[in-house]
Design a protein around this motif. Structure first.
Motif, PDB file in Angstrom:
ATOM      1  N   ASP A 214      37.049   0.250 -13.480  1.00  0.00           N
ATOM      2  CA  ASP A 214      36.207  -0.914 -13.196  1.00  0.00           C
ATOM      3  C   ASP A 214      34.776  -0.617 -13.654  1.00  0.00           C
ATOM      4  O   ASP A 214      33.943  -0.141 -12.875  1.00  0.00           O
ATOM      5  CB  ASP A 214      36.277  -1.207 -11.694  1.00  0.00           C
ATOM      6  CG  ASP A 214      35.322  -2.310 -11.273  1.00  0.00           C
ATOM      7  OD1 ASP A 214      34.877  -3.086 -12.139  1.00  0.00           O
ATOM      8  OD2 ASP A 214      35.023  -2.383 -10.063  1.00  0.00           O
ATOM      9  N   GLU A 263      33.661  -6.293  -6.457  1.00  0.00           N
ATOM     10  CA  GLU A 263      34.853  -5.619  -5.964  1.00  0.00           C
ATOM     11  C   GLU A 263      35.788  -6.581  -5.238  1.00  0.00           C
ATOM     12  O   GLU A 263      37.006  -6.441  -5.296  1.00  0.00           O
ATOM     13  CB  GLU A 263      34.460  -4.479  -5.007  1.00  0.00           C
ATOM     14  CG  GLU A 263      33.607  -3.403  -5.656  1.00  0.00           C
ATOM     15  CD  GLU A 263      34.266  -2.803  -6.880  1.00  0.00           C
ATOM     16  OE1 GLU A 263      35.126  -1.918  -6.726  1.00  0.00           O
ATOM     17  OE2 GLU A 263      33.922  -3.211  -8.006  1.00  0.00           O
ATOM     18  N   GLY A 266      37.731  -8.312  -8.091  1.00  0.00           N
ATOM     19  CA  GLY A 266      38.357  -7.531  -9.147  1.00  0.00           C
ATOM     20  C   GLY A 266      39.833  -7.241  -8.882  1.00  0.00           C
ATOM     21  O   GLY A 266      40.277  -7.151  -7.731  1.00  0.00           O
TER      22      GLY A 266
END
Length: 476
Positions: A214, A263, A266
C-alpha cells in the motif's frame, strides 16, 4: 501460481513451531533487536569526537542523532507490513543489509553531510529490521508460555542494547575512534546475515498470493509519523510556538488522519483497521505509548546526571548502568513464570507499580554530589525490574489476538508506539527539567515520568481477561 498453491495453504493457520527450528528465530530476533536499540544510544557518547573530527556545528550534531531517530520512527509500520507481504526472512536480510552497509558508510564518512546521510539510511534499515525481530517470534510460536519466554528474551536483549550503548560507545571512542561505534556493526551484521541465510527456515504465512504494498498509505504514515517526531524533537530547542515545530506538529496529525481514511477504503491496507478492533492490540499499544513516554527518563536523564553532576566519564557511566541492565533482564526473565501463575494483566500492574515507585524514588534522591549507591544503584532495583515485568506482558498482549498473516503489521505498530513514546518523552520531560540546578531538573523529569507511568495503569482494566493460563490473550 499453480505450483505455489500446491505447496502453500490458502487459509491462515497458526504456525507450528515444529516446522521451524526455534533457536535461529530467537537468535536472529534478539541480535537484530540488540543492534537496533544499541544504535539509538551508542552514538551519543561519540558526539564530541565526531564534532572535532568533522568540524560539525551543534545543529549538525543534533542531526547525527535525529536523522536515525526520525527515519526509524517513520518507517516502522512500513517495515512491519512488508514482512507480512514479502516474507520475514527476505525482509530481515534486506533491513540488516541496509543497516550494515549504511553503518560502513557512516564509519568511513569524510564529512558531516555524508555521516548524516548514512545515519538516515541506517534508520530506515533499523525500521525494516525491528518489526521483523518481533514478528518472527509471534509468527513462529503460538500464543502461550513458549511465546512469552521468547518475548521476555527479546525484551531483555533490547534493554541490554540500550544500556550497553553508553559503555560500548565510550570504550570504542576512548580506546579507538568514534568511527568504530558504527563500524562495529559491520562484522556483526555480516555474521548474523550469514546465519539467517543458512539456518533460518520461515514458516508459511498462509498467503497463496501476495498483494501489492500500500504505497499511498506508506507515504502518508511515514510522512506523518516522521513529521510528528520531528516536531516533538524540535520543541526542545525551538519551543512549542516556533513555526519550525508548529508546521510538523500540525501537519503530522493531518497526514495520519489521511492515512486512516486511506486505510479504511483500501483493499490491502498497510495497517488493517480491523486490528484496532482487537482490544488487546488497541489498549496494549495505548498503554505502551504512555508508559514509554514516562520511562524514557531512566536512560537519558541518568546519563546526563552521572556525566554532568557526578562527573563520570562515558565508560564509567556505562558501567554505572549495569544494575539497570541486570534489573531489566531479571524482571523480563521472571515475567513468564509470574504471568503463568498470576496472569499477564496482573503483571502489567505489578511491573508498572514497581516502575513508577522507582521513578518517584529516583526523583526524590537526586541531589548535587549524591553518592552512587544511594542515588543511582538503589532506585534502579524497582525501576529496572518493573520495566522488565511490565514490558514483557504488554508486548505479548499488544501482539495477541491478531492473525499470523498480520504479525508484521502488529509488530510494527507496537514498535512505533514505543518509539513515539520515547520521542514524546524526550520533549515533555526535557521541558520539566529546564529550571533550577541540573540535579533539580533531572529530579523533576523523574517525578513526571513516575506520574505518567502511574497514569498508564489506569487503562489496564480495559485489557481483555485471559481465558486460561498460558492460553490465547495472555493478559489475565
Amino acid at each position: 501460481m499453480a505450483a505455489m498453491s500446491r505447496t502453500r495453504p490458502t487459509t491462515s493457520v497458526p504456525p507450528n513451531p515444529g516446522t521451524a527450528r526455534v533457536w535461529p528465530v530467537l537468535l536472529a530476533s534478539c541480535v537484530g533487536q540488540f543492534l537496533v536499540v544499541l544504535d539509538v544510544s551508542v552514538v551519543n557518547v561519540a558526539l564530541p569526537g565526531i564534532r572535532d573530527d568533522l568540524d560539525l556545528s551543534a545543529a549538525g550534531l543534533q542531526w547525527v542523532v535525529n536523522a536515525y531517530a526520525l527515519t526509524f520512527a517513520g518507517f516502522l509500520l512500513l517495515g512491519g507490513r512488508a514482512s507480512d507481504l514479502f516474507g520475514r526472512k527476505p525482509v530481515y536480510l534486506a533491513g540488516l543489509g541496509l543497516f550494515t552497509a549504511s553503518s560502513l558508510a557512516g564509519g568511513l564518512a569524510g564529512g558531516g553531510g555524508a555521516l548524516i546521510a548514512a545515519r538516515t539510511a541506517q534508520g530506515v534499515g533499523a525500521a525494516v529490521l525491528a518489526p521483523v525481530t518481533l514478528s518472527l517470534i509471534t509468527a513462529t510460536l503460538p500464543e502461550g508460555r513458549a511465546r512469552t519466554r521468547a518475548i521476555a528474551a527479546w525484551t531483555a536483549t533490547g534493554a541490554a542494547g540500550g544500556a550497553a550503548g553508553g559503555l560500548i560507545g565510550g570504550a570504542l571512542t576512548d580506546w579507538a575512534s568514534w568511527r568504530w561505534v558504527l563500524l562495529i556493526n559491520v562484522p556483526v551484521g555480516l555474521l548474523v546475515g550469514a546465519l539467517v541465510l543458512v539456518a533460518l527456515r520461515e514458516p508459511g504465512n498462509g498467503r497463496a498470493a501476495r498483494p501489492a504494498l500500500d504505497l499511498p498509505g506508506a507515504a502518508l504514515v511515514t510522512g506523518g509519523v516522521a513529521a510528528l517526531a520531528y516536531g516533538i524533537t524540535g520543541t526542545e530547542t525551538a519551543g512549542w510556538s516556533s513555526p519550525e515545530t508548529l508546521v510538523p506538529l500540525l501537519g503530522g496529525p493531518v497526514a495520519l488522519a489521511a492515512f486512516v481514511a486511506v486505510e479504511a477504503r483500501g483493499r490491502d491496507p498497510l495497517m488493517p483497521p480491523r486490528l484496532f478492533r482487537v482490544r488487546s492490540v488497541a489498549v496494549g499499544n495505548l498503554i505502551t505509548l504512555i508508559a514509554m513516554t514516562g520511562s524514557f527518563a531512566m536512560w537519558y536523564f541518568l546519563t546526563l546526571y552521572m556525566q554532568n553532576v557526578l562527573g563520570y566519564s562515558a565508560v564509567e557511566t556505562g558501567l554505572a548502568f549495569l544494575p539497570h541492565t541486570a534489573g531489566v533482564i531479571t524482571g523480563s526473565q521472571l515475567a513468564p513464570a509470574l504471568m503463568a501463575r498470576f496472569g499477564g494483566r496482573s503483571m502489567v500492574v505489578a511491573g508498572g507499580v514497581l516502575m513508577a515507585a522507582g521513578f518517584l524514588w529516583q526523583g526524590a534522591v537526586l541531589a548535587e554530589g549524591g553518592g552512587y549507591v544511594a542515588t543511582v544503584a538503589l532506585p534502579a532495583l524497582p525501576m529496572a525490574a518493573g520495566v522488565g515485568l511490565m514490558l514483557t506482558p504488554l508486548t505479548e498482549t499488544a501482539t495477541a489476538g491478531a492473525p499470523p498473516a498480520d504479525a508484521g503489521a502488529v509488530a510494527g505498530l507496537i514498535n512505533t508506539s514505543r518509539q513515539i513514546g520515547a520521542v514524546l518523552g524526550l520533549s515533555l520531560l526535557s521541558a520539566a527539567a529546564t529550571s533550577g540546578t541540573p540535579a533539580e531538573g533531572y529530579a523533576r523529569a523523574f517525578l513526571a515520568g513516575g506520574v505518567l507511568i502511574a497514569t498508564s495503569l489506569l487503562l489496564v482494566p480495559l485489557l481483555p481477561p485471559r481465558t486460561r493460563p498460558g492460553g490465547p490473550g495472555g493478559c489475565g
